[in-house]
Each structure stands twice: as structure tokens, then as C-alpha cells.
Design a protein around this motif. Structure first.
Motif, PDB file in Angstrom:
ATOM      1  N   GLU A 253       0.821  -1.206   0.000  1.00 12.10           N
ATOM      2  CA  GLU A 253       0.000   0.000   0.000  1.00 12.10           C
ATOM      3  C   GLU A 253       0.856   1.258   0.000  1.00 12.10           C
ATOM      4  OE1 GLU A 253      -2.588  -0.492   3.339  1.00 12.10           O
ATOM      5  OE2 GLU A 253      -3.761  -2.085   2.396  1.00 12.10           O
ATOM      6  N   ALA A 254       2.067   1.155   0.539  1.00 10.36           N
ATOM      7  CA  ALA A 254       2.982   2.302   0.554  1.00 10.36           C
ATOM      8  C   ALA A 254       3.795   2.411  -0.727  1.00 10.36           C
ATOM      9  CB  ALA A 254       3.925   2.174   1.752  1.00 10.36           C
ATOM     10  N   GLY A 255       3.602   1.493  -1.657  1.00 13.54           N
ATOM     11  CA  GLY A 255       4.313   1.535  -2.920  1.00 13.54           C
ATOM     12  C   GLY A 255       5.688   0.905  -2.885  1.00 13.54           C
ATOM     13  N   LEU A 256       6.008   0.174  -1.828  1.00 14.66           N
ATOM     14  CA  LEU A 256       7.322  -0.460  -1.695  1.00 14.66           C
ATOM     15  C   LEU A 256       7.324  -1.906  -2.182  1.00 14.66           C
ATOM     16  CD1 LEU A 256       8.199   1.043   1.791  1.00 14.66           C
ATOM     17  CD2 LEU A 256       9.177   1.707  -0.419  1.00 14.66           C
ATOM     18  N   LEU A 257       6.165  -2.446  -2.439  1.00 14.20           N
ATOM     19  CA  LEU A 257       6.012  -3.761  -3.062  1.00 14.20           C
ATOM     20  C   LEU A 257       4.941  -3.657  -4.139  1.00 14.20           C
ATOM     21  CD1 LEU A 257       5.779  -6.322  -0.071  1.00 14.20           C
ATOM     22  CD2 LEU A 257       7.736  -5.979  -1.586  1.00 14.20           C
ATOM     23  N   SER A 258       5.078  -4.449  -5.184  1.00 12.33           N
ATOM     24  CA  SER A 258       3.993  -4.541  -6.156  1.00 12.33           C
ATOM     25  C   SER A 258       2.919  -5.484  -5.619  1.00 12.33           C
ATOM     26  CB  SER A 258       4.524  -5.071  -7.482  1.00 12.33           C
ATOM     27  OG  SER A 258       4.897  -6.434  -7.354  1.00 12.33           O
ATOM     28  N   ILE A 259       1.745  -5.427  -6.218  1.00 13.36           N
ATOM     29  CA  ILE A 259       0.671  -6.333  -5.806  1.00 13.36           C
ATOM     30  C   ILE A 259       1.110  -7.783  -6.016  1.00 13.36           C
ATOM     31  CG2 ILE A 259      -1.659  -7.119  -6.366  1.00 13.36           C
ATOM     32  CD1 ILE A 259      -2.382  -4.211  -6.989  1.00 13.36           C
ATOM     33  N   GLN A 260       1.783  -8.058  -7.123  1.00 12.11           N
ATOM     34  CA  GLN A 260       2.244  -9.416  -7.381  1.00 12.11           C
ATOM     35  C   GLN A 260       3.250  -9.869  -6.323  1.00 12.11           C
ATOM     36  OE1 GLN A 260       3.869 -10.058 -11.301  1.00 12.11           O
ATOM     37  NE2 GLN A 260       4.704 -12.070 -10.791  1.00 12.11           N
ATOM     38  N   GLU A 261       4.167  -8.973  -5.963  1.00 14.61           N
ATOM     39  CA  GLU A 261       5.152  -9.325  -4.930  1.00 14.61           C
ATOM     40  C   GLU A 261       4.474  -9.597  -3.595  1.00 14.61           C
ATOM     41  OE1 GLU A 261       9.203  -6.997  -6.331  1.00 14.61           O
ATOM     42  OE2 GLU A 261       7.565  -5.842  -5.426  1.00 14.61           O
ATOM     43  N   ARG A 262       3.526  -8.741  -3.252  1.00 15.60           N
ATOM     44  CA  ARG A 262       2.792  -8.971  -1.993  1.00 15.60           C
ATOM     45  C   ARG A 262       2.088 -10.312  -2.015  1.00 15.60           C
ATOM     46  NH1 ARG A 262      -2.676  -6.092  -1.717  1.00 15.60           N
ATOM     47  NH2 ARG A 262      -2.984  -7.841  -3.158  1.00 15.60           N
ATOM     48  N   ASP A 263       1.410 -10.607  -3.121  1.00 18.62           N
ATOM     49  CA  ASP A 263       0.669 -11.871  -3.205  1.00 18.62           C
ATOM     50  C   ASP A 263       1.602 -13.070  -3.126  1.00 18.62           C
ATOM     51  OD1 ASP A 263      -1.618 -10.398  -3.435  1.00 18.62           O
ATOM     52  OD2 ASP A 263      -1.871 -10.696  -5.601  1.00 18.62           O
ATOM     53  N   GLU A 264       2.765 -12.970  -3.749  1.00 17.60           N
ATOM     54  CA  GLU A 264       3.728 -14.074  -3.678  1.00 17.60           C
ATOM     55  C   GLU A 264       4.244 -14.258  -2.254  1.00 17.60           C
ATOM     56  OE1 GLU A 264       6.789 -13.264  -6.510  1.00 17.60           O
ATOM     57  OE2 GLU A 264       5.491 -13.633  -8.260  1.00 17.60           O
ATOM     58  N   ILE A 265       4.482 -13.148  -1.568  1.00 14.44           N
ATOM     59  CA  ILE A 265       4.940 -13.216  -0.171  1.00 14.44           C
ATOM     60  C   ILE A 265       3.875 -13.854   0.709  1.00 14.44           C
ATOM     61  CG2 ILE A 265       5.418 -11.796   1.862  1.00 14.44           C
ATOM     62  CD1 ILE A 265       6.970  -9.900  -0.029  1.00 14.44           C
ATOM     63  N   VAL A 266       2.650 -13.385   0.558  1.00 15.30           N
ATOM     64  CA  VAL A 266       1.567 -13.910   1.393  1.00 15.30           C
ATOM     65  C   VAL A 266       1.350 -15.394   1.106  1.00 15.30           C
ATOM     66  CG1 VAL A 266      -0.910 -13.779   1.878  1.00 15.30           C
ATOM     67  CG2 VAL A 266       0.431 -11.681   1.664  1.00 15.30           C
ATOM     68  N   ARG A 267       1.340 -15.760  -0.146  1.00 14.84           N
ATOM     69  CA  ARG A 267       1.155 -17.162  -0.509  1.00 14.84           C
ATOM     70  C   ARG A 267       2.291 -18.023   0.056  1.00 14.84           C
ATOM     71  NH1 ARG A 267      -0.275 -16.259  -5.249  1.00 14.84           N
ATOM     72  NH2 ARG A 267       1.788 -16.221  -6.247  1.00 14.84           N
ATOM     73  N   GLY A 268       3.521 -17.530  -0.073  1.00 16.38           N
ATOM     74  CA  GLY A 268       4.656 -18.279   0.462  1.00 16.38           C
ATOM     75  C   GLY A 268       4.585 -18.432   1.968  1.00 16.38           C
ATOM     76  N   LEU A 269       4.187 -17.370   2.666  1.00 21.21           N
ATOM     77  CA  LEU A 269       4.077 -17.438   4.127  1.00 21.21           C
ATOM     78  C   LEU A 269       2.988 -18.409   4.553  1.00 21.21           C
ATOM     79  CD1 LEU A 269       4.517 -13.648   5.001  1.00 21.21           C
ATOM     80  CD2 LEU A 269       6.103 -15.492   5.573  1.00 21.21           C
ATOM     81  N   ARG A 270       1.891 -18.439   3.831  1.00 19.34           N
ATOM     82  CA  ARG A 270       0.824 -19.387   4.150  1.00 19.34           C
ATOM     83  C   ARG A 270       1.296 -20.832   3.946  1.00 19.34           C
ATOM     84  NH1 ARG A 270      -2.257 -16.674   7.480  1.00 19.34           N
ATOM     85  NH2 ARG A 270      -3.519 -15.025   6.535  1.00 19.34           N
ATOM     86  N   GLN A 271       2.057 -21.052   2.896  1.00 19.02           N
ATOM     87  CA  GLN A 271       2.596 -22.392   2.662  1.00 19.02           C
ATOM     88  C   GLN A 271       3.551 -22.796   3.780  1.00 19.02           C
ATOM     89  OE1 GLN A 271       4.417 -21.920  -1.176  1.00 19.02           O
ATOM     90  NE2 GLN A 271       2.490 -22.140  -2.322  1.00 19.02           N
ATOM     91  N   ILE A 272       4.400 -21.861   4.197  1.00 17.63           N
ATOM     92  CA  ILE A 272       5.340 -22.140   5.288  1.00 17.63           C
ATOM     93  C   ILE A 272       4.580 -22.452   6.578  1.00 17.63           C
ATOM     94  CG2 ILE A 272       7.074 -21.065   6.792  1.00 17.63           C
ATOM     95  CD1 ILE A 272       8.032 -19.551   4.222  1.00 17.63           C
TER      96      ILE A 272
END
Length: 463
Positions: free
Chosen positions: A50-69
Motif C-alpha cells: 500500500e505504501a508503494g514499496l512492493l507490487s501487488i504481485q510481490e505482496r501476493d507471492e509473499i503472502v502465498r509463500g508465508l501461508r505455505q510455510i
């Protein structure tokens, strides 16, 4: 984090010594915070996008990876390693192996504010569980009080028989104690409900981080107002351990009452067999081991509190690695108190009260000596004079080896001319407690009202 990049950072040329890695690792115990750490990371990634430091795709990949972990950890399939020192680095290393965006997750945060956030989230979660467990014990006590609401036992001071009380009144005393414990935990939760994340290592960040957005996502009611205090503050942890230490003390006192009551010498209750143990030598024994353990674990809870206080007393601002040692006593106390509460909530419904033994013990006329003093005061005798006179009567009864109630009319007539006529009516313990007038006493109508009040309050304010 690129897996090729060493976890000790670019400043160093040499690998950490193997002894150092073993000595300093915390992942063997702090991985217990994985749910809170992942929650914090997802909120942080959301704010970074939301602050423009990550793209939406990057955020989604991070969230998905964290959920898998998180799923792998819960299934016991996650490969923890002391090479990555702690919970946070292990998760970040695994995330970066899944997506290059993982290398951006730590933007604007330090492990100092990260671990403080995870620990505060954990304390809030634990307090919620503790208060529910306290309520379960309170409800078990209240059910017992209602079930045996007419049973009288001696009340004790100095472990000497003092005055008759309703068993229910005695049990409600512990309901009161536990209510204060729950209130203390609720207050401690309020002070834990402050977000440190965004404080960085100690001085905040030059990046456009929205701390209030993170607080909203993590359900914190406040944001820490001083970044130096935020990363080094463990007051909330001390308060939590202090509340648990006092709660453990109350559980220990209750356990001691049950231990005494279940002895042959008292014989007031029998404990459920499923919560007692046998002797390795003496076949007749049925030992209250679980209650003795609850009594013993209270010492452990106090020791954990002292450990944390001692740990903190010499630390300069801000973060110091000593604070790694805050977690094991906290985890131990959390497990200890929850186990003790769960045991008692399960044990109490199976307790059997031996009414005949209780009645015999509470019918000791000596327990009504104070009521005799009150009778004299109500008939115009000064309290000190009445107290002294009744003391002489008690001594006289003891010298004759008879009960106080068995003294002859001529023995009691000097105290008051009306006393011999009413003497025989003064020794009924049931009638005596029904005469109690003061609010909060063991008068049956007051005790019934208290039971009803607790039920109303819990119905109106469920946890």
C-alpha cells in the motif's frame, strides 16, 4: 533473501564458530511464535504494498509463500536450522527460496521490532486462553458450591478451627480470587496491546511506513510512541508473568485445601480416582499427586517472574541480546498455568463431599464461642469483658474434659442472668450462620445471592 547470501550479513568475512551458533541459537524455542510472526509479516507486506514499496504481485507471492510455510510448520514438515539462528531468519530464508520477493519483506523493519511484535501478539493470545481457562475453573467451583450449598465445615485461622461456615462460602472465596486474577490478566493484555513494528532497530525509518495501518491489520489498539522504548520494553511480559505467578499462588492455596480435606484426619472430601495415584510400596495409598504438583508449580511460576525481572534490571537502552532469554520462562509459565487450570476444571466435578464428617467437625461447640461473645454484647456486656468471660468458660470446659455446650447452668449464670435459659439454643451451627448480618458473610441467603450474581455476570459478560 538469496539463499546464497550468508545469514550473518555482508560485514563479516568469517563464518560464525560452530560453538557460537549452538550457544546463540533461539530457533529451538522461539519457533513457537511462528503463527504470530507470520501474521506480523503478512500485515507488514500488506502495508509495504500500500505504501508503494512492493507490487501487488510481490505482496501476493509473499503472502502465498508465508501461508505455505505456516502449513508446513503445522504439519511438522518445515526444515528448521540453527544455521539461520532464529524463527524469523528461518522463515525469511524459506520464503526467499520460494520467491525473490521474499528478499523485500524485511524492508523497514528489524528483528528487534519484529520479535517484540510477535511476542506481544503471543501474549495477547495466551491471555485470552488463560482467562477462558480461569472461567472454567470458576464455573466448576460455582457448580460445586450450588451442589453442596447446605454443607457446613469449620472455617480455619492458623489451621485451627475457628467458626462454622458454609462450604459454598469457602469455595466462593476462590471464585473471588480467580476473578481478580482474570482482571489482572485483562489489564496486562491492554498494556501488551501496543504495536512496536515500524520502530526499526531503535530509531524508526526513513521509508513511508504506515504503522497505524499495520496496527489495524494486527488488531492492536495503539502504536508505540517511542521507538527506543518499543524495541526494548518487556514490561508487558513482566506483568503477564506476575499475573500468572499470583494466579498460581491462588491455585496452590486451593490445592492445599483439597489436600488437607482429603486426608484421613479431615475426611471432608474424596478426590476422583482418575486424578490420584498409587504408591510404589503401600497398596492402600491414594495420593493427591496432581494437587501437589499444582502446589509445586506455583514456585516455578514465581521463579520465572524473578528470572525475567533479574534479566531486565541491568539492560541499557535499547535492544540487547539478553532479551532472547525472555521467551523460555514465558513459554514455561504459559504452559504451566494452562495445565494447572485445565486439571482443576476437570478434577473439581468429581469431588465427593462426606457430609457426615463435615457436619461432625462443624458441630464442635467451641466454634460458636465467638457467637456466645456476641450474645453477651447484645445483652449489654462490654466486648472485652464478654471475650474474657467466655475465654474463662472455654478453659473451664477443657479442664473438665467436656464440650463448651455441656457446662452446667450454674457455670454460665455469672456471665448474664438470662444466659442459662437460652444456653441450649446457642449451639446449633446452622442457626448460628443464619444469624449472620454483615454483607459478605456466610449467611445462607447471602451465599445463594452470590451464586446467582456470578451466574448473571458471566451470562452478561461472556469471554
Amino acid at each position: 533473501m538469496n539463499p546464497a547470501i550468508p545469514p550473518w550479513g555482508g560485514r563479516f568475512h568469517d563464518k560464525p564458530d560452530a560453538l557460537l551458533k549452538r550457544f546463540s541459537e533461539s530457533v529451538s524455542f522461539d519457533r513457537r511464535l511462528y503463527r504470530q510472526d507470520i501474521r506480523g509479516s503478512i500485515a507488514h507486506a500488506t502495508m509495504l504494498q500500500e505504501a508503494g514499496l512492493l507490487s501487488i504481485q510481490e505482496r501476493d507471492e509473499i503472502v502465498r509463500g508465508l501461508r505455505q510455510i505456516e502449513q508446513e510448520i503445522e504439519q511438522g514438515a518445515f526444515p528448521w536450522s540453527i544455521d539461520w539462528e532464529d524463527l524469523h531468519m528461518n522463515i525469511e530464508r524459506a520464503l526467499t527460496a520460494r520467491t525473490p520477493a521474499g528478499a523485500k519483506l524485511h524492508t523497514g523493519r528489524s528483528r528487534n521490532d519484529q520479535v517484540a511484535t510477535s511476542l506481544r501478539l503471543w501474549v495477547k493470545d495466551e491471555i485470552d486462553k488463560d482467562r477462558k481457562a480461569i472461567r472454567a475453573v470458576q464455573q466448576a467451583l460455582l457448580d460445586w458450591a450450588e451442589r453442596d450449598s447446605d454443607v457446613l465445615i469449620p472455617g480455619y485461622t492458623h489451621l485451627q478451627r475457628a467458626q462454622p461456615v458454609l462450604l459454598a462460602h469457602h469455595l466462593l472465596a476462590y471464585v473471588e480470587m480467580l476473578s481478580r486474577d482474570s482482571d489482572r490478566l485483562r489489564d496486562a493484555r491492554r498494556r501488551a496491546d501496543v504495536l512496536p513494528l515500524g520502530s526499526g532497530a531503535l530509531a524508526g525509518s526513513t521509508l513511508p511506513l504506515d504503522r497505524r495501518r499495520v496496527a489495524e491489520l494486527l488488531h492492536f489498539s495503539q502504536v508505540a510512541r517511542n521507538s527506543m522504548d518499543a524495541v526494548s520494553d518487556r514490561d508487558f511480559a513482566v506483568e503477564y508473568l506476575a499475573a500468572l505467578a499470583l494466579l498460581g499462588t491462588h491455585l496452590s492455596r486451593f490445592a492445599e485445601d483439597l489436600i488437607l480435606w482429603s486426608t484421613s484426619e479431615f475426611g471432608f472430601v474424596s478426590l476422583p480416582e482418575a486424578f490420584t495415584t498409587g504408591s510404589s510400596l503401600m497398596p492402600q495409598k491414594r495420593n493427591p499427586d496432581v494437587l501437589e504438583l499444582i502446589r509445586g508449580k506455583a514456585a516455578r511460576l514465581s521463579g520465572n517472574l524473578l528470572s525475567l525481572l533479574t534479566l531486565l534490571k541491568g539492560l541499557p537502552l535499547t535492544y540487547n541480546r539478553d532479551l532472547q532469554e525472555d521467551k523460555e520462562p514465558m513459554f514455561d509459565s504459559a504452559d504451566t498455568i494452562l495445565g494447572s487450570l485445565q486439571i482443576l476444571a476437570a478434577l473439581i466435578p468429581g469431588i465427593v463431599v462426606h457430609r457426615d464428617r463435615c457436619n461432625r467437625a462443624s458441630s464442635d461447640p467451641a466454634l460458636l464461642a465467638t457467637d456466645l461473645v456476641d450474645w453477651l454484647v447484645n445483652h449489654g456486656v462490654a466486648f472485652r469483658d464478654a471475650h474474657h468471660a467466655v475465654g474463662r468458660l472455654v478453659a473451664l470446659a477443657e479442664s473438665r474434659n467436656v464440650a463448651l455446650s455441656e457446662l452446667a447452668p450454674e457455670d454460665v449464670a455469672p456471665l448474664h442472668p438470662d444466659l442459662p435459659a437460652e444456653w441450649a439454643q446457642l449451639w446449633n451451627p446452622t442457626a448460628a450462620i443464619a444469624k449472620r448480618r454483615t454483607e459478605g458473610s456466610s449467611r445462607p441467603s447471602f451465599v445463594r445471592a452470590e451464586i446467582e450474581r456470578w451466574r448473571r455476570e458471566w451470562s452478561a459478560e461472556p469471554l
